[in-house]
Design an enzyme around this catalytic site. Structure first.
Site, PDB file in Angstrom:
ATOM      1  N   HIS A 298       0.819  -1.213   0.000  1.00  0.00           N
ATOM      2  CA  HIS A 298       0.000   0.000   0.000  1.00  0.00           C
ATOM      3  C   HIS A 298       0.851   1.261   0.000  1.00  0.00           C
ATOM      4  O   HIS A 298       2.079   1.205   0.069  1.00  0.00           O
ATOM      5  CB  HIS A 298      -1.014  -0.010   1.153  1.00  0.00           C
ATOM      6  CG  HIS A 298      -0.430   0.033   2.539  1.00  0.00           C
ATOM      7  ND1 HIS A 298       0.046   1.184   3.109  1.00  0.00           N
ATOM      8  CD2 HIS A 298      -0.273  -0.948   3.468  1.00  0.00           C
ATOM      9  CE1 HIS A 298       0.479   0.924   4.339  1.00  0.00           C
ATOM     10  NE2 HIS A 298       0.310  -0.373   4.577  1.00  0.00           N
TER      11      HIS A 298
ATOM     12  N   CYS B 214       3.088  -4.925   6.410  1.00  0.00           N
ATOM     13  CA  CYS B 214       2.796  -4.600   5.021  1.00  0.00           C
ATOM     14  C   CYS B 214       4.063  -4.119   4.307  1.00  0.00           C
ATOM     15  O   CYS B 214       5.051  -3.761   4.935  1.00  0.00           O
ATOM     16  CB  CYS B 214       1.741  -3.508   4.949  1.00  0.00           C
ATOM     17  SG  CYS B 214       0.116  -4.083   5.471  1.00  0.00           S
TER      18      CYS B 214
END
Lengths: 402, 363
Positions: free
Chosen positions: A234, A251
């Site tokens: 992301h 992430c």
């Protein structure tokens, strides 16, 4: 004095890696790079080159133009602070803010090192990440992440051969990689793929310009008892251009502009994302040899299945084989029963991909469309196998529907 | 234009500008008296009266740089920064070659936290007058301030938050705050308690105010204005100066002292760091009160650089008071990258028959 100090800073940064020539310094007219990344690193390199040559005004101009492009680029603010401070007193390191929170300073220094090193060490033309053994024809791109280098590499599928397209700075888990548990703030290592695309509108500012979840935990993770969920690629919140190398809860985080550039090439449900600690690079020859060996094994497995000789077929399976709750013995027994009723078997494989799993285990994830026909049963499915190298031979250690 | 306008003076004499502005040049006596009166009023803190007198003075000589400069100072003292800025800004427009109005503009901008403007103004001051010590000093502070703002952005510190501000010690001691502990104002030899280093048009110690700082062994990296960094300790006035010439009966003592100073300069020129450092007393007051060891290391690194250094002293004046001597002289410094000539004061003390430097400052 100041010169020395600044030189020291630069040396500190560049001394971390093997001494490759800094681009642009060798003097030789290097061919224009094929890389299409954002150019941040190139600008940083120019800034440091200017500092090294004692052209601090030039360095300041370059830094300010970088800040003009990216007003929230904290590392550039840090460099600007140093350049300003150097005008009033000698400075000795990157980031001379006295009594600043040491952790944040260390974060920015790590980012500087990661970015400068990445620029110095672009992948060589004749090497590929070992993991990209074979991409299936409809996979246009593949993503390979190197957590230690804080770098993401994008490869294009050029008739099965991966061709380097671009690389980007990334952040990964605060506590590193090899995720094993929910909330361990680590990034998983393994072979994954992008599952969906979440647009900015569906996300909070924290995720920046978009998100691409990946399929952690995959079959192998589950088998190893690894837990957790919600591992995404992301973007970055609006208050900063980038985050430190180790910053996320697991992430893989890119700057928004990089995520946007990358997003154009990602196919939800298809694009492989292979996350490694430290990419292993193979020469094209070695890569080709490994790929051929595996293809040969796969072909032998297929023809041995068609032969109806269950023992020949089963020699391709590891004693540690497991599929769901079924271990090798149960699997073998079932195959013997089934094969007893076969007069003929035809197996075709299509749309094959092979990705080597990063890490110590010699493990390859093979995915293909299987077209099985026999006198009493026909079946088409997408199958995934994990092949492991045991005593020098590739064996199937897991298989199941993909 | 009246002949007294500083525009007419050769730029080489600009270092003396303040003095010139304050008193000297071929101005009619009445004018000087007038200005001296105003300065007296300023000195005694009678700003409204001073302003009134200045306005009257300017009314008769609307173009007079000195009168307008004083007006700017008075307005600054009266805490009317906007008006002061207006005065100094017009002065920079009419006399772009004068560094002082730029400098004072910068001080006012810095007080208003407009550091970029302050920086521009100071860089202009230095462009008009490359040896302008105060501007360097102030510019150094402004750079430090800008740097700490940049660090705040880099490190996500909220500079409006006083706690965070406290963490960055750079921030605090800018121009606007008076008491920087152990701090240096190069200028401040003239006015140690003056918090704002406004280029003061105050005659008493003009030399100290304007003289370029003793050259640092050049700090070559800074291609922009290299701030001179010779140790300069803004001490209160040394207690020793006062007794004046009374002690000059012992000519031999004086020549000992002069030869100590010359030995010091010679060691510096020869880059004999050990001997050079040997000229400093154990209780030498290091710049900014930095640890002796750090100071020595810094000196060593500065002096021990490639390239020739030549330091010579001239116009030596010694005031002796027992075992303490104050030596004023002109220091000519030459290196590969810097030539300068500046007034310097050393306070020496007699330690075991040797004269050693206890204080060193510019001016």
């Amino acid at each position: 004095m100041r010169r020395f100090a600044f030189g020291g800073l630069l040396l500190t940064i560049v001394a971390v890696g093997p001494a490759l020539p800094v681009p642009g310094r060798s003097g030789a007219a290097a061919p224009p790079p094929i890389y299409t990344d954002s150019g941040i690193e190139a600008q940083l390199v120019r800034i440091y080159a200017a500092i090294e040559k004692n052209r601090l005004d030039q360095a300041m101009n370059l830094t300010e133009s970088l800040l003009h492009q990216h007003p929230n680029f904290r590392l550039a603010h840090l460099i600007r602070g140093d350049l300003l401070l150097a005008r009033s007193r000698p400075i000795s390191n990157l980031g001379n803010a006295t009594n600043a929170p040491a952790e944040r300073l260390a974060d920015l220094r790590e980012e500087a090192v990661a970015r400068l090193q990445a620029n110095r060490k672009k992948p060589a033309d004749n090497t590929v990440p070992r993991y990209l053994l074979q991409m299936q024809p409809d996979q246009k791109y593949a993503v390979v992440v190197d957590t230690q280098k804080a770098r993401l590499y994008l490869y294009q599928n050029e008739n099965g051969r991966p061709r380097f397209v671009a690389d980007y700075y990334i952040s990964h888990g605060k506590l590193g990689s090899e995720k094993a548990r929910e909330g361990d703030k680590k990034t998983p290592v393994g072979v994954y793929h992008v599952t969906t695309s979440l647009p900015r509108q569906k996300l909070t500012d924290f995720y920046g310009s978009g998100a691409f979840p990946i399929n952690y935990p995959n079959e192998w993770d589950k088998r190893q008892g690894r837990k957790g969920h919600g591992i995404w690629l992301h973007g970055t919140p609006s208050d900063t251009f980038s985050r430190p190398p180790k910053a996320s809860d697991g992430c893989v985080v890119l700057s928004n502009q990089d995520l946007d550039a990358l997003a154009k090439n990602l196919q939800p449900g298809l694009t492989p994302v292979i996350i490694s600690n430290d990419i292993e690079w193979l020469s094209l020859d070695d890569w080709q040899a490994e790929r051929n060996a595996l293809n040969k094994n796969l072909d032998a497995w297929r023809t041995d299945w068609e032969s109806g000789d269950t023992d020949r077929f089963l020699r391709h399976y590891s004693k540690k084989f497991q599929s769901g709750k079924q271990g090798f013995d149960a699997f073998a027994q079932q195959k013997r029963q089934v094969n007893a009723g076969k007069e003929w078997i035809k197996v075709k494989t299509d749309n094959l991909s092979m990705f080597r799993n990063p890490g110590k285990d010699e493990l390859v994830v093979v995915t293909f469309e299987q077209d099985y026909r026999s006198n009493n049963l026909s079946n088409q499915m997408k199958k995934r196998q994990y092949w492991i190298r045991e005593d020098g031979t590739w064996k199937i250690v897991y298989e199941g529907a993909a | 234009m009246p002949s007294s306008l500083p525009t007419h003076r050769p730029t080489a004499r600009l270092p003396a500008l303040l003095v010139a502005l304050a008193l000297c040049f071929a101005a009619p006596l009445a004018r000087a008296d007038n200005l001296a009166d105003i300065q007296k009023l300023i000195k005694s803190g009678q700003y409204p009266q001073a302003l009134e007198k200045t306005d009257a003075y300017i009314a008769g000589k609307p173009k007079d740089a000195q009168g307008r400069f004083l007006k700017g100072l008075i307005l600054t003292e009266m805490n009317r920064p906007a008006d002061a800025i207006a005065v100094f800004t017009r002065l920079t427009e009419d006399y772009p070659e004068l560094p002082e109005p730029y400098n004072n503009l910068a001080v006012l901008y810095a007080q208003q936290k407009q550091y970029d403007k302050a920086r521009t103004a100071l860089e202009m001051a230095i462009r008009t007058h490359p040896a302008y010590a105060i501007a360097y000093e102030n510019l150094g502070d402004v750079y430090a301030k800008l740097a700490s703002q940049a660090y705040d952005k880099a490190l996500q510190l909220d500079s409006s938050n006083s706690a965070a501000q406290g963490k960055l010690s750079l921030i605090r001691d800018l121009i606007s705050t008076g008491t920087r502990p152990g701090s240096k104002p190069v200028v401040a030899a003239a006015k140690p308690s003056e918090p704002v280093k406004v280029a003061a048009a105050e005659p008493p110690k003009p030399a100290a105010t304007v003289v370029p700082i003793a050259p640092p062994p050049p700090a070559p990296v800074v291609s922009g204005p290299a701030k001179p960094v010779e140790p300069t300790k803004a001490t209160e006035k040394p207690a020793t100066t006062a007794p004046g010439k009374q002690a000059s009966d012992t000519a031999s003592t004086e020549s000992e002292i002069v030869s100590a100073v010359q030995g010091w300069a010679a060691a510096w020129s020869k880059k004999d760091v050990k001997t050079y450092l040997g000229h400093y007393a154990p209780d030498f007051q290091t710049p900014n009160g930095m640890p002796r060891k750090a100071w020595e290391t810094e000196r060593q690194q500065r002096i021990d650089k490639p390239g020739k250094i030549q330091v010579s002293v001239a116009d030596v004046k010694v005031s002796l008071n027992g075992d303490k001597a104050t030596v004023k002289f002109r220091q000519d410094y030459k290196s590969a990258t810097l030539n300068s000539s500046a007034g310097k004061t050393l306070v020496l003390i007699r330690v075991g028959g040797k004269w050693l430097i206890q204080q060193e400052r510019v001016g």
